[in-house]
Design a protein around this motif. Structure first.
Motif, PDB file in Angstrom:
ATOM      1  N   VAL A 103       4.310  -4.590   5.537  1.00  0.00           N
ATOM      2  CA  VAL A 103       5.406  -5.154   6.314  1.00  0.00           C
ATOM      3  C   VAL A 103       6.272  -6.020   5.418  1.00  0.00           C
ATOM      4  O   VAL A 103       5.797  -6.597   4.439  1.00  0.00           O
ATOM      5  N   ASP A 104       7.563  -6.106   5.759  1.00  0.00           N
ATOM      6  CA  ASP A 104       8.456  -6.982   5.009  1.00  0.00           C
ATOM      7  C   ASP A 104       8.407  -8.382   5.602  1.00  0.00           C
ATOM      8  O   ASP A 104       7.618  -8.669   6.510  1.00  0.00           O
ATOM      9  N   GLU A 105       9.279  -9.272   5.093  1.00  0.00           N
ATOM     10  CA  GLU A 105       9.236 -10.660   5.549  1.00  0.00           C
ATOM     11  C   GLU A 105       9.572 -10.829   7.031  1.00  0.00           C
ATOM     12  O   GLU A 105       9.242 -11.834   7.655  1.00  0.00           O
ATOM     13  N   ASP A 106      10.218  -9.821   7.648  1.00  0.00           N
ATOM     14  CA  ASP A 106      10.529  -9.871   9.076  1.00  0.00           C
ATOM     15  C   ASP A 106       9.440  -9.225   9.936  1.00  0.00           C
ATOM     16  O   ASP A 106       9.584  -9.149  11.158  1.00  0.00           O
TER      17      ASP A 106
ATOM     18  N   GLU B 296       8.606  -6.061   9.779  1.00  0.00           N
ATOM     19  CA  GLU B 296       8.910  -4.647   9.984  1.00  0.00           C
ATOM     20  C   GLU B 296       8.100  -3.807   9.004  1.00  0.00           C
ATOM     21  O   GLU B 296       7.922  -4.174   7.842  1.00  0.00           O
ATOM     22  N   GLU B 297       7.614  -2.645   9.492  1.00  0.00           N
ATOM     23  CA  GLU B 297       6.845  -1.758   8.619  1.00  0.00           C
ATOM     24  C   GLU B 297       7.698  -1.284   7.453  1.00  0.00           C
ATOM     25  O   GLU B 297       8.891  -1.019   7.602  1.00  0.00           O
ATOM     26  N   VAL B 298       7.048  -1.169   6.289  1.00  0.00           N
ATOM     27  CA  VAL B 298       7.714  -0.735   5.068  1.00  0.00           C
ATOM     28  C   VAL B 298       6.964   0.474   4.536  1.00  0.00           C
ATOM     29  O   VAL B 298       5.733   0.508   4.550  1.00  0.00           O
TER      30      VAL B 298
ATOM     31  N   ARG C  27       7.896   1.912  -1.021  1.00  0.00           N
ATOM     32  CA  ARG C  27       8.776   0.762  -1.243  1.00  0.00           C
ATOM     33  C   ARG C  27       7.955  -0.524  -1.131  1.00  0.00           C
ATOM     34  O   ARG C  27       8.098  -1.302  -0.214  1.00  0.00           O
ATOM     35  N   GLN C  28       7.083  -0.739  -2.094  1.00  0.00           N
ATOM     36  CA  GLN C  28       6.141  -1.835  -1.996  1.00  0.00           C
ATOM     37  C   GLN C  28       6.678  -3.174  -2.487  1.00  0.00           C
ATOM     38  O   GLN C  28       6.076  -4.199  -2.221  1.00  0.00           O
ATOM     39  N   ARG C  29       7.787  -3.203  -3.162  1.00  0.00           N
ATOM     40  CA  ARG C  29       8.295  -4.454  -3.699  1.00  0.00           C
ATOM     41  C   ARG C  29       8.600  -5.433  -2.560  1.00  0.00           C
ATOM     42  O   ARG C  29       9.312  -5.119  -1.636  1.00  0.00           O
ATOM     43  N   GLY C  30       7.993  -6.597  -2.619  1.00  0.00           N
ATOM     44  CA  GLY C  30       8.259  -7.639  -1.626  1.00  0.00           C
ATOM     45  C   GLY C  30       7.508  -7.445  -0.316  1.00  0.00           C
ATOM     46  O   GLY C  30       7.650  -8.249   0.595  1.00  0.00           O
ATOM     47  N   ALA C  31       6.706  -6.401  -0.212  1.00  0.00           N
ATOM     48  CA  ALA C  31       5.961  -6.157   1.029  1.00  0.00           C
ATOM     49  C   ALA C  31       4.583  -6.799   0.927  1.00  0.00           C
ATOM     50  O   ALA C  31       4.040  -6.968  -0.160  1.00  0.00           O
TER      51      ALA C  31
END
Length: 150
Positions: free
Chosen positions: A129-132, A134-136, A140-144
């Motif tokens: 999940v990202d900072e909000d 939301e599923e990622v 796209r793992q950067r920042g998740a």
């Protein structure tokens, strides 16, 4: 290079009720089973190594050998075999009976591992999940970060 001068107080006193089985299986379960099982009070995880090793036993025969050693140690300590140990060994034996003996992935091709996983009706529940929140996509793992299991 392995240490040659370490002192192991337990080595001389470690019971070996069945040297033939120890030789056959390549281990003496008493090494783990002499430990006490207590609740972890923050000073360590007494007994957890024993239970982890039981979860890693690879054959039904080895489970039964461990159970025999637990019973032997109990008899010599004038106590009953410990329920947590017996339950863990019986559970591991049942798992091996259902899934087969040996290391779970040993000797299986990727297709065979997928087929077995499907048969066991297993599913990955990890999501990124990202900072909000939301599923990622896994690509796209950067920042998740790892989100809670579904």
């Amino acid at each position: 290079m392995p240490a040659t001068s370490q002192h192991n107080e337990q080595a001389g006193a470690l019971p070996n009720p069945s040297p033939e089985n120890t030789t056959e299986h390549g281990e003496n379960p008493a090494r783990f089973l002499v430990e006490e099982l207590t609740v972890d009070d923050g000073d360590g995880t007494t007994g957890e190594l024993m239970l982890a090793r039981i979860r890693g036993l690879e054959t039904i025969a080895l489970c039964r050998f461990w159970l025999g050693v637990e019973r032997y140690l109990a008899a010599h300590a004038d106590r009953d075999p410990r329920d947590r140990v017996v339950d863990a060994l019986e559970e591991r034996e049942e798992t091996l009976r259902k899934r087969g003996e040996g290391i779970a992935q040993a000797g299986l091709s990727a297709a065979e591992r997928r087929e077995r996983a499907t048969e066991l009706d297993s599913e990955s529940v990890a999501v990124l999940v990202d900072e909000d929140g939301e599923e990622v996509s896994w690509s796209r793992q950067r920042g998740a970060v790892m989100g809670a299991s579904r």
